[in-house]
Design a protein around this motif. Structure first.
Motif, short mmCIF file in Angstrom:
data_model
loop_
_atom_site.label_atom_id
_atom_site.label_comp_id
_atom_site.label_asym_id
_atom_site.label_seq_id
_atom_site.Cartn_x
_atom_site.Cartn_y
_atom_site.Cartn_z
N GLU A 96 30.42 23.75 -17.51
CA GLU A 96 30.23 22.49 -17.57
C GLU A 96 29.91 21.62 -16.17
N TRP A 97 29.31 20.61 -16.32
CA TRP A 97 29.25 19.75 -14.99
C TRP A 97 30.26 19.22 -14.58
N ASP A 98 30.44 19.35 -13.14
CA ASP A 98 31.52 19.35 -12.38
C ASP A 98 31.03 18.55 -11.00
N ALA A 99 32.05 17.64 -10.32
CA ALA A 99 31.59 17.08 -9.25
C ALA A 99 32.03 18.09 -8.05
N GLN A 100 32.81 19.07 -8.21
CA GLN A 100 33.51 19.72 -7.24
C GLN A 100 32.19 20.66 -6.59
N PRO A 101 32.02 20.53 -5.16
CA PRO A 101 30.72 21.23 -4.44
C PRO A 101 31.16 22.49 -4.19
N VAL A 102 32.12 23.20 -4.93
CA VAL A 102 32.72 24.68 -4.61
C VAL A 102 33.03 25.32 -5.68
N LYS A 103 32.84 26.60 -5.47
CA LYS A 103 33.41 27.70 -6.50
C LYS A 103 33.85 28.83 -6.09
N GLN A 104 34.99 29.31 -6.18
CA GLN A 104 35.60 30.42 -5.86
C GLN A 104 35.88 31.66 -6.95
N TYR A 105 35.61 32.87 -6.74
CA TYR A 105 35.82 34.11 -7.38
C TYR A 105 36.93 34.97 -6.80
N GLU A 106 38.04 34.85 -7.42
CA GLU A 106 39.14 35.71 -6.73
C GLU A 106 38.80 37.05 -6.60
N GLN A 107 38.18 37.80 -7.78
CA GLN A 107 38.24 39.05 -7.98
C GLN A 107 37.02 39.38 -8.81
N LEU A 108 36.17 40.29 -8.50
CA LEU A 108 34.90 40.68 -8.95
C LEU A 108 34.87 42.13 -9.15
N ASN A 109 34.47 42.71 -10.22
CA ASN A 109 34.22 44.13 -10.33
C ASN A 109 32.93 44.40 -9.55
N PRO A 110 33.03 45.81 -9.14
CA PRO A 110 31.83 46.36 -8.42
C PRO A 110 30.58 46.01 -9.25
N GLY A 111 29.62 45.70 -8.74
CA GLY A 111 28.09 45.41 -9.49
C GLY A 111 27.38 44.61 -8.72
N LYS A 112 26.19 44.42 -9.71
CA LYS A 112 25.20 43.24 -8.88
C LYS A 112 25.45 42.03 -9.49
N TYR A 113 25.26 40.88 -8.81
CA TYR A 113 25.50 39.52 -9.30
C TYR A 113 24.48 38.58 -8.64
N THR A 114 24.20 37.61 -9.48
CA THR A 114 23.35 36.33 -9.07
C THR A 114 24.17 35.29 -9.29
N PHE A 115 24.35 34.59 -8.13
CA PHE A 115 25.08 33.18 -8.51
C PHE A 115 24.10 32.35 -8.41
N GLU A 116 24.14 31.24 -9.63
CA GLU A 116 23.11 30.28 -9.68
C GLU A 116 23.91 28.76 -9.84
N VAL A 117 23.39 28.00 -8.92
CA VAL A 117 23.76 26.44 -9.13
C VAL A 117 23.00 25.65 -9.17
N GLY A 118 23.07 24.36 -10.27
CA GLY A 118 22.28 23.37 -10.52
C GLY A 118 22.82 22.19 -10.35
N SER A 119 22.19 20.95 -9.99
CA SER A 119 22.72 19.65 -9.81
C SER A 119 22.10 18.68 -10.38
#
Length: 957
Positions: A689-712
């Motif tokens: 959902e749309w959010d005013a917070q300009p930060v995102k944290q992932y505490e634990q991720l499994n091994p693998g390939k990822y692509t983080f995307e952010v729009g505004s």
């Protein structure tokens, strides 16, 4: 259509309309004050006195103040300083994409490392040692490929990483205007020809009334420059002709006017010492001035800076203010909740919870100057017969230029609707029914009787296609259809629909759209089918909105259809197939008066009433601008250590498998209003959902390939690009591709092995079956063989007993033989001794010679070992392999020692052994003693027993 001349001021457009030709309401362009965002120490965490500003290609803003340079990416503030902690007095974004900054004794460039951290890179070392003693760098500008740094007594021209020093005297101002490099010093305004370093005077200081220049701006044409002085005087310079225009400020202070800019929409803004901002239009007419209009947080404006979007930043003595002059949204009124708006004869009227306000909008260069006309809750404003009528909590009122007149003696009026096909007849919709109203030129508006037979609220009413038929929607009770008599005095027929195909009786409203009567509900839009007497889904609008949305308002205006959808304002064009336009109005979401939303479309703008006031949107400015969303920092934790990741790596970065707390920080620098920016993100999954917070944290991720995307996006309708960041988390070694390959190989080998094992097992089973059959066949043979073997075993046992007895007998014989041999040799020895004695008593030599010959013959016989060989042969036959075992364990034994071992093995005494070996008893003892040593026999151990054990061990082996 009447001619309209629009005047642009301070981000506003106000209609300039000659009084002799009043404009129609939809032709008037009304826009109000720009939004102003205040930034104080709590926002930027630095000194509050600002001197300069610039903007880079991404829209990142740089502000110079006493603490250095504050950098604002639309979300976060960062600070970089000079090595000597000087204040930043000048900033400039050059065409090569570099931001330059100057301060006391230092100047250089702002760099950015691979991790997104800003840093200062000094250029001071490019100067010769004798030129490095500089004071403040007051201005930075760019001219003919050179970046010019101005100090008080020299110019530093940077080009191709080399600096040329140009001496000056008391240079207090510099700028590039109309492709000329202008320098102001104590003598006046000069033009510098950079290639020849030649100064030519344009204006002397005396021509400028002896006052210092505060700004030089592009003029009204390509040949004109406008010059302002610190006293506030405005001059026009065309070529070498200087014209005194007028004074912008009053008073005699030398430092009234500090800074000035010309905006992209050709508005001139000037910052003052104590009166905030003065603005002029492109024809130099005064628009706005003073703190009453601008309402900045400080009166002293030290610098004005315009962004590429057209917004103006005011750098104050105490803080920063953003004037959102490029926004399509402006503020008309903020003092009450607005329920309706009406424009009549170039006068704007507002119905609010605090009463009725009005303001003239024609020939007015000021913002709306609201006058309070009527107190109390006002619901509606409508123009009938050229007059403005107000539906009010206290009744019905007519508003004119001469005053306010109450119509009738009723209370609680929602609105008025004109009865179709009836001249001068109206229905007044009240809290508890409908009242007929008629108009005549002589008496004006007159209320008649209340229409009998209907006592419900008439707030939401619409005339149906049939004559005298009306639809009335109640917020909780459903829909009523009324049939009135021809005199409009009573209800002839009343139908009450609570469902009849509708999802529920709640929140139903009725509107006209493209000539059809439609009903909006919480779950879609419906139309009444006369033939089935049911409400059915209305496909054209449901396709545009969807059937799960709550549409509360529909207004047609030209080719546009305005609506309120789930507390959001928007419009679509035509049939809506081109999509809904919602983004430009996101800031208004949830601020409408539910059920009484105020939307007033005009020719080039739309007025919108909310619980927070009245807003105007310039439809020409509702362009979808796209800004660049950027990742500003990526961090992650490995154990207790927090590390930074490279932002612009060519390949996806690799993170260790024990990584945690992966944090993405992002911003969209170019947005017009940073305070309304929202973000959404995803990580190889659905968008958040749309959010005013300009930060995102992932505490634990499994091994693998990822692509983080952010729009505004912003709540003013601007959007941002999608920023992407590819990375991978490495697996533990036993989960790597090489490990999986090894597992696959091992699995293949296991399968092959299993296949072989299965085959082998099948073969074994087959063989076992054959063997079992063979065993069964051979069972009898085996039994017979067993009997045969048992018989043979008995025979062998018998032969063994016979052999053992034979060995015993032979052993006895050997013993006896040995004893006889010993006796014989003893006898011979005795005879020899006797002969020796006889020799001594012989009288003749011949006798003695004969005796000696006999003794010699006896000695030869005693020394003959043939009999010993015979003894050994017989001994080996009786005690098989005894000598072999003895030689194997003691290979150094001599033949005599072997014979002694055999004699001892036979339990012969020393006395018995001595004659056999032809030695004395003493010699036997000595030989036995030596043999004990050779055999390593303990003193207490019997030698014969030792040899028996050795023989037994040989037999067992």
């Amino acid at each position: 259509m009447k001619k309209v001349i629009s005047l642009i001021f301070s981000g506003m457009l106000i209609a300039h309309i000659p009084q002799a030709q009043p404009a129609a309401p939809n032709e008037i362009q009304i826009l109000g004050k720009p939004r102003i965002r205040h930034y104080d120490r709590g926002d930027f965490h630095g000194d509050t006195q600002f001197w300069t500003a610039c903007e880079d290609s991404l829209g990142v803003l740089y502000f110079g103040n006493n603490d250095g340079t504050l950098i604002f990416d639309g979300t976060r503030w960062q600070n970089i300083t000079f090595p000597n902690n000087s204040s930043t007095r000048s900033l400039h974004f050059a065409q090569n994409g570099t931001v330059y900054m100057g301060g006391f004794g230092q100047f250089g460039a702002v760099g950015k490392d691979a991790f997104g951290n800003y840093q200062f890179e000094s250029l001071l070392d490019l100067l010769r040692q004798e030129d490095q003693n500089i004071e403040n760098v007051w201005d930075i500008c760019e001219y003919q490929g050179s970046v010019i740094f101005r100090t008080y007594n020299k110019l530093l021209a940077l080009k191709n990483n080399q600096i040329r020093v140009i001496p000056t005297e008391h240079a207090y101002y510099s700028n590039v205007v109309n492709d000329q490099l202008l320098i102001a010093d104590a003598d006046g305004l000069k033009v510098l020809e950079l290639s020849s370093i030649n100064f030519s005077t344009l204006v002397t200081q005396e021509e400028l009334d002896g006052s210092e220049i505060s700004s030089i701006l592009h003029g009204r044409n390509d040949h004109e420059m406008l010059i302002t002085t610190k006293k506030g005087t405005l001059f026009s310079l065309s070529g070498h002709k200087l014209t005194h225009m007028f004074s912008l400020v009053g008073g005699q202070s030398e430092y009234q006017l500090i800074t000035g800019i010309k905006s992209k929409n050709e508005i001139y803004y000037f910052g003052t010492l104590n009166d905030q901002i003065i603005s002029l239009d492109k024809n130099l007419n005064l628009l706005e001035s003073g703190k009453d209009y601008w309402a900045l947080q400080d009166n002293t404006v030290l610098k004005l800076f315009e962004t590429r979007k057209g917004n103006v930043w005011a750098l104050l003595n105490n803080g920063l203010d953003l004037l959102n002059t490029s926004s399509a949204s402006t503020i008309l009124f903020e003092e009450a909740s607005v329920f309706d708006v009406e424009i009549n004869r170039n006068t704007l009227y507002m119905a609010t919870n605090q009463g009725v306000f009005k303001s003239t909008v024609s020939e007015n260069r000021k913002p709306l100057n609201m006058t309070h006309l009527l107190e109390g809750q006002a619901w509606s404003l409508q123009t009938f017969e050229g007059k403005v009528l107000c539906g009010h909590d206290r009744g019905l009122f007519e508003i004119s230029e001469t005053g306010i007149t109450r119509i009738g003696n009723i209370t609680g009026v929602w609105k008025i609707i004109k009865i179709a096909q009836q001249q001068n007849k109206y229905l007044v919709c009240t809290y508890d029914g409908l009242i007929l109203m008629e108009y005549s030129d002589s008496e004006g508006f007159v209320l008649n009787q209340k229409i009998a037979g209907f006592n419900e609220s008439g707030r939401d009413i619409l005339q149906a296609e049939g004559e005298g038929v009306f639809w009335v929607c109640h917020g909780y009770k459903g829909i009523y259809r009324l049939k009135l008599d021809k005199s409009f005095t009573r209800v002839l027929a009343l139908e009450h629909f609570r469902e009849k195909g509708l999802p529920s009786p709640f929140n139903i409203n009725v509107f006209k759209w493209q000539g059809k009567t439609v009903f909006t509900t919480n779950h879609g839009i419906f139309q009444f089918n006369e033939s089935t007497d049911l409400f059915e889904a209305f496909a054209p609008l449901n396709q545009a909105f969807g059937q799960e949305k709550n549409v509360r308002k529909i207004i047609e205006a030209g080719n546009k259809t305005w609506f309120v959808l789930d507390d959001m304002l928007g419009y679509f064009e035509g049939d809506g197939s081109g999509g809904l336009q919602l983004d430009p109005f996101l800031e208004l979401k949830g601020s409408f008066n539910r059920g009484l939303e105020c939307i007033y479309p005009m020719h080039q703008s739309v007025l919108i009433g909310t619980t927070e006031g009245l807003f105007a949107y310039d439809l020409n400015a509702l362009k979808q601008t796209e800004n660049q969303t950027v990742l500003t920092k990526v961090t992650f934790r490995v154990g207790a250590e927090i590390k930074e990741a490279i932002l612009n790596a060519a390949e996806p970065i690799s993170l260790p498998n024990n990584v945690s707390d992966i944090t993405f920080e992002y911003a969209v620098p170019g947005m017009s209003d940073p305070e309304t920016v929202q973000f959404r993100y995803r990580l190889s999954q659905a968008w958040s959902e749309w959010d005013a917070q300009p930060v995102k944290q992932y505490e634990q991720l499994n091994p693998g390939k990822y692509t983080f995307e952010v729009g505004s996006r912003s709540l003013l309708g601007e959007t941002g690009t999608i920023a992407k960041y590819a990375f991978r988390i490495m697996p533990v070694w036993y989960k790597t591709n090489w490990a999986y390959l090894a597992y696959a190989c091992m699995g293949g080998l296991v399968l092959l092995s299993l296949r072989k094992l299965v085959k082998a097992k099948i073969s074994r089973e087959k063989t076992l079956t054959q063997q079992e059959e063979q065993e069964k066949r051979n069972l009898l043979e085996l039994e017979l063989e067993r009997i045969k073997l048992a018989s043979e075993k008995e025979k062998i046992e018998l032969e063994k007993q016979m052999l053992e007895q034979d060995v015993v007998d032979k052993s006895k014989e050997l013993t006896n033989y040995t004893m006889l041999l010993a006796k014989k040799r003893e006898l011979i020895t005795n005879i020899k001794e006797a002969l020796k004695d006889l020799k001594e008593s012989a009288r003749t030599e011949a006798n003695r010679m004969s005796i000696r010959e006999i003794v010699r013959s006896i000695n030869m016989h005693l020394n003959d070992e043939e009999y010993l060989k015979v003894f050994e042969t017989n001994f080996e036959r009786v005690h098989k392999d005894f000598f072999d075992e003895l030689k194997a364990n003691f290979p150094d034994l001599s033949p005599k020692e072997l014979r002694l071992c055999a004699l001892v093995r036979m339990n012969l005494t020393n006395k018995d052994i001595a004659p056999i070996l032809n030695i004395s008893i003493r010699g036997v003892e000595t030989a036995r003693y030596r043999l004990r040593k050779r055999l390593s026999i303990d003193h207490d151990e019997n030698m014969a027993s030792f040899l028996d054990k050795l023989a037994d061990a040989n037999q067992e082996g």
